[in-house]
Structure formats: structure tokens, C-alpha cells
Design a protein around this motif. Structure first.
Motif, mmCIF file in Angstrom:
data_model
loop_
_atom_site.group_PDB
_atom_site.id
_atom_site.type_symbol
_atom_site.label_atom_id
_atom_site.label_comp_id
_atom_site.label_asym_id
_atom_site.label_seq_id
_atom_site.Cartn_x
_atom_site.Cartn_y
_atom_site.Cartn_z
ATOM 1 N N GLN B 38 -7.531 7.873 7.857
ATOM 2 C CA GLN B 38 -7.338 7.391 6.490
ATOM 3 C C GLN B 38 -8.159 6.130 6.274
ATOM 4 O O GLN B 38 -7.878 5.082 6.870
ATOM 5 C CB GLN B 38 -5.852 7.124 6.205
ATOM 6 C CG GLN B 38 -5.578 6.762 4.761
ATOM 7 C CD GLN B 38 -4.100 6.613 4.450
ATOM 8 O OE1 GLN B 38 -3.293 6.305 5.325
ATOM 9 N NE2 GLN B 38 -3.723 6.820 3.188
ATOM 10 N N GLY B 41 -7.532 2.767 1.060
ATOM 11 C CA GLY B 41 -7.442 3.181 -0.336
ATOM 12 C C GLY B 41 -7.629 4.666 -0.577
ATOM 13 O O GLY B 41 -7.586 5.119 -1.727
ATOM 14 N N LYS B 42 -7.832 5.425 0.491
ATOM 15 C CA LYS B 42 -8.078 6.865 0.357
ATOM 16 C C LYS B 42 -6.933 7.665 0.956
ATOM 17 O O LYS B 42 -6.013 7.114 1.559
ATOM 18 C CB LYS B 42 -9.391 7.246 1.070
ATOM 19 C CG LYS B 42 -10.603 6.496 0.551
ATOM 20 C CD LYS B 42 -10.902 6.825 -0.894
ATOM 21 C CE LYS B 42 -12.188 6.162 -1.338
ATOM 22 N NZ LYS B 42 -12.474 6.432 -2.783
ATOM 23 N N SER B 43 -6.998 8.973 0.783
ATOM 24 C CA SER B 43 -5.953 9.837 1.328
ATOM 25 C C SER B 43 -6.315 10.258 2.750
ATOM 26 O O SER B 43 -7.474 10.187 3.162
ATOM 27 C CB SER B 43 -5.779 11.068 0.436
ATOM 28 O OG SER B 43 -6.968 11.817 0.386
ATOM 29 N N PRO B 44 -5.325 10.700 3.533
ATOM 30 C CA PRO B 44 -5.594 11.105 4.919
ATOM 31 C C PRO B 44 -6.441 12.381 4.998
ATOM 32 O O PRO B 44 -6.293 13.290 4.188
ATOM 33 C CB PRO B 44 -4.193 11.355 5.488
ATOM 34 C CG PRO B 44 -3.259 10.613 4.586
ATOM 35 C CD PRO B 44 -3.879 10.680 3.235
#
Lengths: 112, 112
Positions: B38, B41-44
């Protein structure tokens, strides 16, 4: 271009309001999930759905509601009963009988 | 005791070195294990999954599972600055309807 979309990317809510987060997938996945992530923490499961018109509570379902009327869509409503809703909300999906989950880009909810 | 535990870090390694990330789990009934990356600020993103004892290799990544000792690890060979991220470990337990339980993540920094 297959994938999982979430909207909006950022959402601001006043206290006492209900808000609905959208999650759509065109991967033909059967199962869909909603997670919440707080700063410096892992993901916690809110609700999940394995088939249309059926869903189950996860570990932190209080103050949230969902529906699964279509295979492609799994919207999450954050109600005014959720006392601390500010968080990063992630939607995921998976193929039936397979464990691997794939995530959408997330919605960052802030309560003003 | 947390069900899935990870050292929060931060873990710093020089570019080109091997980064070793560890995860322990409490439930002997856990069947499958996942590593997600991850970025801030982003998704996994799913990196690897492993079901059987031993090693599983995929490019620069190797997942290692030891069910007797209840730990799973991720090795990243030839670490690059682009590998700098938080790495989340997750497991799925028998009969859990494909729910994943996530650790809180280990923050990795690869120094140029």
C-alpha cells in the motif's frame, strides 16, 4: 478495462448526515467487501456479500448499512449512528471460492 | 493479542539489499496468507499469497510460510526505492466465509 471503481474519491459530511459511498465492479466477481482503514492501522471489515441480495456483518458493522441489489454494485451508507466515521473506506471484490481480494481506489470520508 | 501482528517499523534498507518483512498469526486454523503493498494515500495491491508451508517465489518477491511456528514472511530481493510502501499481511481462517484479517502493516523505506 475491468476493475473496481469507488466514488467519490473525497467526501465531506456534516455531523448528523447520512452519506452513501459507491462501489462498482465489472470483473464479474461474486463477492464484495467493505473495509475501513484508520491512520497507521490495518483494514477492518465492515460488511461483506457473497451473492446478490445477501450480505453479512463484519467486525465493525454498527452505524453502517449496505445493499446488494446487483452483482456489480455494493453501496455503503454511513449513518449518523456511526460516531467516528472519518476514515479511508475501501471496497474489494473476489471470485467465488477464491480467497484473493482486489481493492478499489478508496473513498476518504471526513466529518466536519 | 492481535490476530495478525506485524512490526510497524519503519524498516529501512539500502537500495539493492534484501528487505525482510515478518508477520505472526494467532489462529492455527488460518489457511491462507496474503501480502499487500500500500503506497501512501492509495489502496492495497495484492503482491502474493501462500497456502502451503515453505517458500513461494514470484520475481523479486518470496513468501515464506511456517505453520508450526505461525509466521509468514515476505522477502524482497534487490530492493528498489519504488518498493517503499506499507506492507500488509492478512490471513483467512477456516470457515470464515473468505473474510481476511489484516495486520496493521510494516512501513518499508528503501534508501537510494
Amino acid at each position: 478495462d475491468g476493475g473496481i471503481t469507488q466514488s467519490p474519491k473525497y467526501l465531506f459530511r456534516k455531523e448528523g448526515q447520512n452519506v452513501t459511498l459507491s462501489c462498482e465492479q465489472n470483473l464479474n466477481h461474486d463477492a464484495m467487501y467493505w473495509y475501513r482503514q484508520d491512520p497507521g492501522q490495518g483494514l477492518r471489515l465492515i460488511y461483506y456479500s457473497q451473492i446478490v441480495n445477501d450480505f453479512q456483518k463484519g467486525d465493525i458493522a454498527e452505524g453502517y448499512s449496505v445493499s446488494r441489489e446487483k452483482k456489480e454494485s455494493f453501496p455503503l451508507t454511513v449513518t449518523s449512528a456511526q460516531k467516528n466515521p472519518t476514515a479511508f473506506y475501501l471496497c474489494a471484490s473476489s471470485v467465488s471460492r477464491v480467497d484473493e481480494q482486489f481493492f478499489g481506489p478508496g473513498t476518504r470520508l471526513t466529518v466536519l | 493479542q492481535k490476530e495478525v501482528e506485524q512490526n510497524s517499523g519503519p524498516l529501512s534498507v539500502p537500495e539493492g539489499a534484501i528487505a525482510s518483512l515478518n508477520c505472526t498469526y494467532s489462529d492455527r486454523g488460518s489457511q491462507s496468507f496474503f501480502w499487500y503493498r500500500q503506497y501512501s494515500g492509495k489502496s492495497p495491491e495484492l503482491i502474493m499469497f501462500i497456502y502451503s508451508n515453505g517458500d513461494k517465489e514470484d520475481g523479486r518477491f518470496t513468501a515464506q510460510l511456517n505453520k508450526a511456528s505461525q509466521y509468514v514472511s515476505l522477502l524482497i530481493r534487490d530492493s528498489q526505492p519504488s518498493d517503499s510502501a506499507t506492507y500488509l499481511c492478512a490471513d483467512r481462517k477456516v470457515g470464515s466465509a473468505r473474510q481476511l484479517t489484516f495486520g496493521s502493516g510494516t512501513q518499508l523505506t528503501v534508501l537510494p
